[in-house]
Each structure stands twice: as structure tokens, then as C-alpha cells.
Scaffold this motif. Structure first.
Motif, short mmCIF file in Angstrom:
data_model
loop_
_atom_site.label_atom_id
_atom_site.label_comp_id
_atom_site.label_asym_id
_atom_site.label_seq_id
_atom_site.Cartn_x
_atom_site.Cartn_y
_atom_site.Cartn_z
N ILE A 7 89.56 91.25 -22.15
CA ILE A 7 88.46 90.83 -22.73
C ILE A 7 88.64 91.41 -24.42
CG2 ILE A 7 86.17 92.84 -23.79
CD1 ILE A 7 86.26 93.41 -20.28
N MET A 8 89.54 92.37 -24.65
CA MET A 8 90.11 92.84 -25.82
C MET A 8 90.93 91.75 -26.66
SD MET A 8 89.87 96.19 -26.62
CE MET A 8 87.81 95.84 -25.74
N GLU A 9 91.69 90.72 -26.05
CA GLU A 9 92.50 89.73 -26.41
C GLU A 9 91.55 89.03 -26.93
OE1 GLU A 9 94.08 85.45 -24.79
OE2 GLU A 9 95.10 87.71 -23.66
N TYR A 10 90.40 88.66 -26.40
CA TYR A 10 88.80 87.46 -26.95
C TYR A 10 88.91 88.51 -28.13
CZ TYR A 10 90.04 84.18 -22.85
OH TYR A 10 90.82 83.64 -21.55
N GLN A 11 88.27 89.28 -27.95
CA GLN A 11 88.13 90.43 -28.90
C GLN A 11 88.48 90.50 -29.99
OE1 GLN A 11 86.64 94.55 -28.42
NE2 GLN A 11 88.00 94.68 -30.33
N ASN A 12 89.71 90.29 -29.91
CA ASN A 12 90.91 90.55 -31.46
C ASN A 12 90.41 88.98 -32.13
OD1 ASN A 12 90.68 93.00 -30.92
ND2 ASN A 12 92.81 92.90 -29.73
N LYS A 13 90.20 87.48 -31.32
CA LYS A 13 89.69 86.36 -31.67
C LYS A 13 88.61 86.31 -32.55
CE LYS A 13 91.40 82.84 -28.83
NZ LYS A 13 91.86 81.86 -27.64
N SER A 32 84.19 91.49 -14.70
CA SER A 32 83.83 92.26 -13.56
C SER A 32 83.54 93.90 -14.36
CB SER A 32 84.36 93.04 -12.75
OG SER A 32 84.85 92.07 -12.01
N ASP A 33 84.81 93.90 -15.57
CA ASP A 33 84.45 95.44 -16.86
C ASP A 33 82.97 94.71 -17.49
OD1 ASP A 33 84.85 97.48 -17.66
OD2 ASP A 33 86.76 96.61 -18.01
N LEU A 34 82.01 95.35 -16.68
CA LEU A 34 80.49 94.95 -17.60
C LEU A 34 80.78 96.02 -18.84
CD1 LEU A 34 77.93 93.81 -15.48
CD2 LEU A 34 79.52 92.34 -16.63
N ARG A 35 81.61 97.64 -18.30
CA ARG A 35 81.34 98.35 -19.96
C ARG A 35 82.33 98.08 -20.98
NH1 ARG A 35 77.51 101.18 -20.92
NH2 ARG A 35 77.73 99.58 -22.57
N THR A 36 83.31 97.45 -20.51
CA THR A 36 84.06 96.83 -22.02
C THR A 36 83.65 95.69 -22.21
OG1 THR A 36 86.46 98.05 -20.41
CG2 THR A 36 86.95 96.67 -21.95
N LEU A 37 83.27 94.66 -21.99
CA LEU A 37 82.48 93.53 -21.94
C LEU A 37 81.44 94.16 -23.60
CD1 LEU A 37 82.24 90.79 -22.09
CD2 LEU A 37 80.47 90.89 -20.25
N LEU A 244 56.59 78.97 -11.52
CA LEU A 244 57.49 80.20 -10.51
C LEU A 244 57.22 81.37 -10.46
CD1 LEU A 244 60.05 78.75 -13.33
CD2 LEU A 244 60.14 78.53 -12.12
N GLU A 245 55.93 81.57 -10.68
CA GLU A 245 55.06 82.78 -10.41
C GLU A 245 55.88 83.26 -8.58
OE1 GLU A 245 51.21 82.07 -8.50
OE2 GLU A 245 52.43 81.66 -6.77
N LEU A 246 56.46 82.91 -7.76
CA LEU A 246 57.11 84.22 -6.81
C LEU A 246 58.75 84.51 -7.14
CD1 LEU A 246 55.50 82.51 -3.67
CD2 LEU A 246 54.91 84.79 -5.34
N GLN A 247 59.14 83.79 -8.51
CA GLN A 247 60.60 84.34 -8.82
C GLN A 247 61.17 85.63 -8.99
OE1 GLN A 247 63.16 80.98 -9.32
NE2 GLN A 247 64.26 81.96 -9.48
N THR A 248 62.35 86.15 -8.25
CA THR A 248 62.84 87.04 -7.88
C THR A 248 63.67 87.43 -9.56
OG1 THR A 248 63.52 86.24 -5.55
CG2 THR A 248 64.91 88.71 -7.37
N PRO A 249 62.83 88.17 -9.66
CA PRO A 249 63.08 89.16 -11.31
C PRO A 249 65.32 88.55 -11.18
CG PRO A 249 62.04 90.09 -10.74
CD PRO A 249 62.67 89.42 -9.26
N ILE A 250 65.96 88.54 -12.61
CA ILE A 250 67.80 88.49 -12.04
C ILE A 250 67.69 89.23 -12.89
CG2 ILE A 250 67.00 88.51 -14.75
CD1 ILE A 250 69.80 86.29 -15.10
N PRO A 251 68.38 89.84 -12.42
CA PRO A 251 69.18 91.71 -12.14
C PRO A 251 69.69 92.08 -14.07
CG PRO A 251 70.86 90.25 -10.24
CD PRO A 251 69.66 89.27 -11.30
N PHE A 252 70.01 92.94 -13.86
CA PHE A 252 70.35 93.31 -15.16
C PHE A 252 71.68 93.16 -15.68
CE2 PHE A 252 72.19 96.26 -18.25
CZ PHE A 252 70.93 96.39 -20.06
N GLU A 253 72.52 93.09 -14.75
CA GLU A 253 74.15 92.73 -15.25
C GLU A 253 73.74 91.84 -15.44
OE1 GLU A 253 72.61 94.62 -12.47
OE2 GLU A 253 73.54 96.44 -12.55
#
Length: 325
Positions: A7-13, A32-37, A244-253
């Protein structure tokens, strides 16, 4: 290599002005590391966008049954959703709403109409409305009027319209399951017409319609190719009566992944949390405004209500960001 190092490498780019390729974006959207992302996306936002949140209001100037069969839409004539409907509103009424939006602190005002494309008569009426808002209110004007011809796009530019909204809605590979009355290419063609006429672009889509994570990446990649000045990301609100009335909501992540990776892909674009924000986000968007987003739509949408403007302005102040208000 650890997630945080990638993430840091791509952020710096990105901070150095480099563009990430689709494979790099794929790595990020599966990280996997959503906090750092999230933190990295926020750093990119602050570098290129500062601390300001773009607050927009919109007007559904013609709420009626539309000829298109987009499966998410409560205004489609194909589905019985029981919405109230009206034809093109009088100019005076739209003018009052635009003035109210400006007085409340909105940065821009977007005129939205439910049709495939405007008839010549309706287009002339909209042009008159735009002229009156420009001359009597003085707020930045955006439009979302469906498919455009080149002369129509040039006329909007001549009238001082800043930005044209036309969403891609979803990934190209998912689009045939979402709409059959027009194509993904039809939507791209209108965006190219608007750009050629000198209009800024606002485009994006809806997430949570049963698409895969890879298809969300596909949409982000196509958006990056367009380099729009604004990206609008909606969270599906399943409307009774639509397929789409019965579509399951997407997770926050998954929502966070989309906003963060969109920021990596488009560091210089406004990225706006749009429809579904008040329904699906317990904090009305606070975390996403610190994870790549830097804009919201306030005071309601096309067929759904929204937060009061003062509530949204307080929310932005709470997280130490700024608005024009």
C-alpha cells in the motif's frame, strides 16, 4: 511483501504523480489491511483535494416513468413501484429550489430528468431554466439529462453548465443484466460527446447490485480511463417493485474498498458518496470521507429523501473537514 508495504509503495507512486495500472489496482482492491488502505487513500485525498468536501444538491426536475428498463430504478416504466410522478417542473419552482440550495451552502446544483433523452421542446425548456438559475441565483450548474446530441452538449456549454453527469452504472460485463434498452457503449458515447463539447464529466455507478469485486474493479478501471472531474458512487437501495428489491446489502468493507481504490485510480477527481449514503452508512459517510471520498449529495436524491443540509454540514465539521458554507 506485507500488505502495508504494498500500500505504501502504491501510495508513494500516486503522490509522485504516477498512474497505477489495472493489475496494481487489483492488488489493492483485494488487500486485507483495510485500515492502512483507508489511511493511504485519505493521504492522497488531502494531497490533491485539500480538506474541502464538495457538497451538492440536485433537483429531480421531471419525475415520471422512464422508457428504459434499468433494474435498479424506481422511475422505470417497466416496474410498478408506486412512485409519485410529475412532468417537467415550472422554471419558477426550480429557481426557488436552486436559491435555497445555494443559501444552505451547496457548492453546485444538478438538474436531473427521468427520460432516455430530452425532446427538442423539453430541451429548450431546460435551457431556459439554466439561464434563469445562472442569471438569478449564481450557483454552479450541472445537468443529468440522459443521452445528448453534439449540438445539445454545445448549447449546455454555451449556457454556462459546468459539468455533465451520465453514469456508467456498473461494469461493462455486468451491464446487460442491468439494462437491455440501451448499451454500455451508448453511455460512453454520451460522455465523449459531453467532453468534446468542453463540458466537465461526472460519472460513476451503483455498487451492491450483485456484481463481483472484480467487476467493481472493472468499473473503476473504465472510470480512470475517462479521467472525469467527478465520480459519483451510489450504494444500491433496493426499491420494492424493481427486480433488485430483494438484493442483499453490500458489506461496508466492500464499500470502503471501492472508495479507497477509486481514489488511488483518480487522485485528482472529486469522489462523491451519493445515493444510499443515509440508508447504508451508520455514520452518514464520515469514515468514507476519511478513506478517499471528498464529496456528498445532501438533502435528498431522485426518489429518496436524504439528510437535512445542516446535519451534513455538522457531520463534516465534526471530522474536521471544510465546506463553502
Amino acid at each position: 511483501m506485507l500488505d502495508s508495504q504494498i500500500i505504501m509503495e502504491y501510495q508513494n507512486k500516486v503522490l509522485a504523480g504516477e498512474r497505477l495500472g489495472e493489475n496494481e489496482l487489483r492488488v489493492l482492491i483485494n488487500i486485507s489491511d483495510l485500515r492502512t488502505l483507508s489511511d493511504a487513500a485519505n493521504k492522497i485525498t488531502r494531497k490533491f483535494q485539500g480538506n474541502k468536501v464538495d457538497v451538492e444538491q440536485l433537483a429531480n426536475i421531471k419525475k415520471n416513468y422512464c422508457s428504459e428498463d434499468c433494474v435498479f430504478c424506481g422511475q422505470s416504466a417497466f416496474f410498478n413501484t408506486g412512485i409519485d410522478s410529475y412532468q417537467l417542473l415550472p422554471a419558477e419552482e426550480i429557481l426557488k429550489m436552486a436559491k435555497k440550495a445555494k443559501d444552505e451552502g451547496a457548492e453546485s446544483y444538478c438538474l436531473v430528468a427521468a427520460w432516455r433523452e430530452p425532446s427538442e421542446a423539453d430541451f429548450l425548456k431546460v435551457c431556459n431554466i439554466i439561464s434563469q438559475i445562472r442569471d438569478k441565483v449564481g450557483i454552479s450548474i450541472e445537468c443529468s439529462l440522459g443521452f445528448l446530441t453534439t449540438p445539445q452538449a454545445k448549447k449546455l456549454k454555451e449556457l454556462g453548465v459546468k459539468r455533465y453527469n451520465h453514469n456508467l452504472e456498473t461494469a461493462r460485463s455486468k451491464f446487460p443484466q442491468i439494462c437491455t434498452t440501451h448499451t454500455y457503449q451508448d453511455r460512453l458515447d454520451t460522455l465523449h460527446i459531453a467532453r468534446s463539447a468542453g463540458l466537465e464529466l461526472c460519472t460513476g455507478g451503483i455498487i451492491g447490485m450483485g456484481e463481483t469485486r472484480e467487476q467493481r474493479l472493472e468499473l473503476i478501471s473504465d472510470l480512470a480511463k475517462l479521467e472525469p472531474e467527478e465520480v459519483t458512487i451510489n450504494l444500491l437501495v433496493a426499491i420494492p417493485g424493481t427486480p433488485l428489491e430483494l438484493q442483499t446489502p453490500i458489506p461496508f468493507e466492500e464499500i470502503l474498498r471501492v472508495f479507497a481504490v477509486t481514489r488511488f485510480a483518480l487522485p485528482k477527481s472529486i469522489i462523491k458518496i451519493s445515493g444510499g449514503r443515509e440508508v447504508h452508512l451508520e455514520d452518514s459517510g464520515e469514515e468514507l470521507l476519511l478513506s478517499g471520498a471528498n464529496g456528498i449529495i445532501s438533502a435528498g436524491y431522485l426518489t429518496l429523501g436524504g439528510n437535512a443540509m445542516n446535519k451534513d454540514l455538522e457531520m463534516i465539521k465534526k471530522i474536521k473537514l471544510e465546506t463553502n458554507a
